[in-house]
Design a protein around this motif. Structure first.
Motif, PDB file in Angstrom:
ATOM      1  N   GLY A  67      71.951  52.326  73.130  1.00  0.00           N
ATOM      2  CA  GLY A  67      70.145  51.919  71.874  1.00  0.00           C
ATOM      3  C   GLY A  67      69.681  52.840  72.394  1.00  0.00           C
ATOM      4  O   GLY A  67      70.176  53.641  73.472  1.00  0.00           O
ATOM      5  N   ARG A  68      69.090  53.218  71.292  1.00  0.00           N
ATOM      6  CA  ARG A  68      67.484  54.051  72.158  1.00  0.00           C
ATOM      7  C   ARG A  68      66.412  53.435  71.181  1.00  0.00           C
ATOM      8  O   ARG A  68      65.951  52.575  70.628  1.00  0.00           O
ATOM      9  CB  ARG A  68      68.218  55.501  71.165  1.00  0.00           C
ATOM     10  CG  ARG A  68      67.429  55.080  69.401  1.00  0.00           C
ATOM     11  CD  ARG A  68      67.732  56.490  68.846  1.00  0.00           C
ATOM     12  NE  ARG A  68      67.558  56.445  67.353  1.00  0.00           N
ATOM     13  CZ  ARG A  68      67.190  57.230  66.518  1.00  0.00           C
ATOM     14  NH1 ARG A  68      68.139  58.605  66.777  1.00  0.00           N
ATOM     15  NH2 ARG A  68      66.745  57.577  64.862  1.00  0.00           N
ATOM     16  N   LEU A  69      64.620  54.790  72.482  1.00  0.00           N
ATOM     17  CA  LEU A  69      63.972  53.795  72.126  1.00  0.00           C
ATOM     18  C   LEU A  69      63.134  55.100  71.574  1.00  0.00           C
ATOM     19  O   LEU A  69      63.335  56.217  72.050  1.00  0.00           O
ATOM     20  CB  LEU A  69      63.302  53.264  73.546  1.00  0.00           C
ATOM     21  CG  LEU A  69      61.974  52.856  73.062  1.00  0.00           C
ATOM     22  CD1 LEU A  69      61.194  51.910  72.553  1.00  0.00           C
ATOM     23  CD2 LEU A  69      61.564  52.759  74.968  1.00  0.00           C
ATOM     24  N   LEU A  70      62.331  54.955  70.229  1.00  0.00           N
ATOM     25  CA  LEU A  70      61.825  55.914  69.860  1.00  0.00           C
ATOM     26  C   LEU A  70      60.153  55.515  70.635  1.00  0.00           C
ATOM     27  O   LEU A  70      59.804  53.890  70.407  1.00  0.00           O
ATOM     28  CB  LEU A  70      60.931  56.266  68.150  1.00  0.00           C
ATOM     29  CG  LEU A  70      62.915  56.630  68.079  1.00  0.00           C
ATOM     30  CD1 LEU A  70      62.625  56.374  66.423  1.00  0.00           C
ATOM     31  CD2 LEU A  70      63.270  57.709  68.605  1.00  0.00           C
ATOM     32  N   HIS A  71      58.832  56.546  71.023  1.00  0.00           N
ATOM     33  CA  HIS A  71      57.963  56.090  71.066  1.00  0.00           C
ATOM     34  C   HIS A  71      56.464  57.241  70.922  1.00  0.00           C
ATOM     35  O   HIS A  71      57.428  57.946  70.484  1.00  0.00           O
ATOM     36  CB  HIS A  71      57.949  55.661  72.983  1.00  0.00           C
ATOM     37  CG  HIS A  71      58.138  56.789  73.526  1.00  0.00           C
ATOM     38  ND1 HIS A  71      57.421  57.597  74.486  1.00  0.00           N
ATOM     39  CD2 HIS A  71      59.241  57.035  74.404  1.00  0.00           C
ATOM     40  CE1 HIS A  71      58.584  58.873  74.756  1.00  0.00           C
ATOM     41  NE2 HIS A  71      59.023  58.429  75.163  1.00  0.00           N
ATOM     42  N   GLY A  72      55.665  56.783  70.462  1.00  0.00           N
ATOM     43  CA  GLY A  72      54.490  57.804  70.559  1.00  0.00           C
ATOM     44  C   GLY A  72      54.179  58.763  68.489  1.00  0.00           C
ATOM     45  O   GLY A  72      55.268  57.361  68.718  1.00  0.00           O
ATOM     46  N   GLU A  73      53.984  59.845  68.986  1.00  0.00           N
ATOM     47  CA  GLU A  73      54.893  60.473  66.741  1.00  0.00           C
ATOM     48  C   GLU A  73      55.994  59.514  66.542  1.00  0.00           C
ATOM     49  O   GLU A  73      55.933  59.806  65.516  1.00  0.00           O
ATOM     50  CB  GLU A  73      54.376  61.802  67.862  1.00  0.00           C
ATOM     51  CG  GLU A  73      53.824  62.134  66.071  1.00  0.00           C
ATOM     52  CD  GLU A  73      53.766  63.599  66.256  1.00  0.00           C
ATOM     53  OE1 GLU A  73      54.265  64.412  65.612  1.00  0.00           O
ATOM     54  OE2 GLU A  73      52.725  64.191  66.668  1.00  0.00           O
ATOM     55  N   ALA A  74      57.424  59.754  67.376  1.00  0.00           N
ATOM     56  CA  ALA A  74      58.260  59.637  67.159  1.00  0.00           C
ATOM     57  C   ALA A  74      58.040  58.320  65.934  1.00  0.00           C
ATOM     58  O   ALA A  74      59.579  58.617  65.092  1.00  0.00           O
ATOM     59  CB  ALA A  74      59.167  59.577  67.928  1.00  0.00           C
ATOM     60  N   ALA A  75      57.893  57.067  66.996  1.00  0.00           N
ATOM     61  CA  ALA A  75      58.255  56.199  66.500  1.00  0.00           C
ATOM     62  C   ALA A  75      56.979  55.791  65.262  1.00  0.00           C
ATOM     63  O   ALA A  75      56.923  54.589  64.603  1.00  0.00           O
ATOM     64  CB  ALA A  75      57.956  54.616  67.439  1.00  0.00           C
ATOM     65  N   ALA A  76      56.080  56.533  65.044  1.00  0.00           N
ATOM     66  CA  ALA A  76      55.013  56.248  64.447  1.00  0.00           C
ATOM     67  C   ALA A  76      55.638  55.706  62.990  1.00  0.00           C
ATOM     68  O   ALA A  76      55.216  54.887  62.222  1.00  0.00           O
ATOM     69  CB  ALA A  76      54.367  57.163  64.293  1.00  0.00           C
ATOM     70  N   ALA A  77      56.427  56.427  62.922  1.00  0.00           N
ATOM     71  CA  ALA A  77      56.673  56.169  61.383  1.00  0.00           C
ATOM     72  C   ALA A  77      57.713  54.980  60.672  1.00  0.00           C
ATOM     73  O   ALA A  77      57.804  54.634  60.169  1.00  0.00           O
ATOM     74  CB  ALA A  77      57.781  57.046  60.187  1.00  0.00           C
ATOM     75  N   LYS A  78      58.681  54.199  62.022  1.00  0.00           N
ATOM     76  CA  LYS A  78      58.701  53.574  62.001  1.00  0.00           C
ATOM     77  C   LYS A  78      57.908  51.789  62.152  1.00  0.00           C
ATOM     78  O   LYS A  78      58.421  50.679  61.809  1.00  0.00           O
ATOM     79  CB  LYS A  78      60.372  53.124  63.034  1.00  0.00           C
ATOM     80  CG  LYS A  78      60.857  54.869  62.315  1.00  0.00           C
ATOM     81  CD  LYS A  78      62.246  54.954  62.987  1.00  0.00           C
ATOM     82  CE  LYS A  78      63.132  55.482  63.129  1.00  0.00           C
ATOM     83  NZ  LYS A  78      64.130  55.295  61.729  1.00  0.00           N
ATOM     84  N   THR A  79      56.324  52.531  62.577  1.00  0.00           N
ATOM     85  CA  THR A  79      56.379  51.159  63.179  1.00  0.00           C
ATOM     86  C   THR A  79      54.741  50.728  62.408  1.00  0.00           C
ATOM     87  O   THR A  79      53.996  50.351  63.098  1.00  0.00           O
ATOM     88  CB  THR A  79      55.810  51.760  64.904  1.00  0.00           C
ATOM     89  OG1 THR A  79      55.471  52.686  64.848  1.00  0.00           O
ATOM     90  CG2 THR A  79      57.529  51.421  65.502  1.00  0.00           C
TER      91      THR A  79
END
Length: 160
Positions: A67-79
């Motif tokens: 599995g993977r975790l996006l955080h910060g700017e990388a996650a912004a579009a998904k959260t």
């Protein structure tokens, strides 16, 4: 491999080196591309370069899930742009390892990594057949159903 995996012992870890990352990608190919028919060109994306990848491996080193975790700017579009929310994605468990708790262990490892990065919640886009799995782990669905790679999904969130 022959025989049941019911007594399989495994561990989860952050994929730190190229071999671990390749193992993560191999599991994703087996589950998403081969089993589910997701086109390979959309399974792997630019987020893979910046994501934190987690790997579950049997004691003999055989990869069982990822599995993977996006955080910060990388996650912004998904959260929804909230910097305190991470995005869990690409959770995959090999067919032979299903039912052993590997998926739940990967989710918890990703949540631990999110906490270590100061995140307050984790979002994910769950295939609708997996809603019950994530609900048992404390995630709550929100918003309408939507297609992703031709597969119905719902957004879910869990506060940490």
């Amino acid at each position: 491999m022959s025989g049941p995996l019911s007594s399989t012992s495994y561990t989860t870890r952050v994929a730190e080196d190229p071999a671990d990352r390749e193992a993560c990608f191999a599991v994703r190919k087996e589950v998403f591309v081969v089993e589910q028919g997701v086109p390979q060109e959309i399974e792997y994306d630019s987020y893979d370069a910046v994501a934190l990848h987690v790997l579950a491996v049997r004691d003999d080193g055989t990869p069982l899930g990822t599995g993977r975790l996006l955080h910060g700017e990388a996650a912004a579009a998904k959260t929804g742009g909230d910097p305190a929310v991470g995005s869990l994605g690409r959770l995959a468990v090999t067919e032979k390892a299903r039912g052993l708790g590997v998926g739940a262990a990967l989710v918890r490892a990703i949540e631990d990594a999110a906490r270590e990065r100061g995140l307050a919640a984790v979002d994910l886009h769950a295939q609708t057949h997996a809603l019950g799995f994530y609900e048992r782990l404390g995630y709550e669905a929100y918003g309408p159903e939507f297609p992703d790679a031709g597969i119905p999904h719902r957004a879910m969130r869990r506060s940490l």
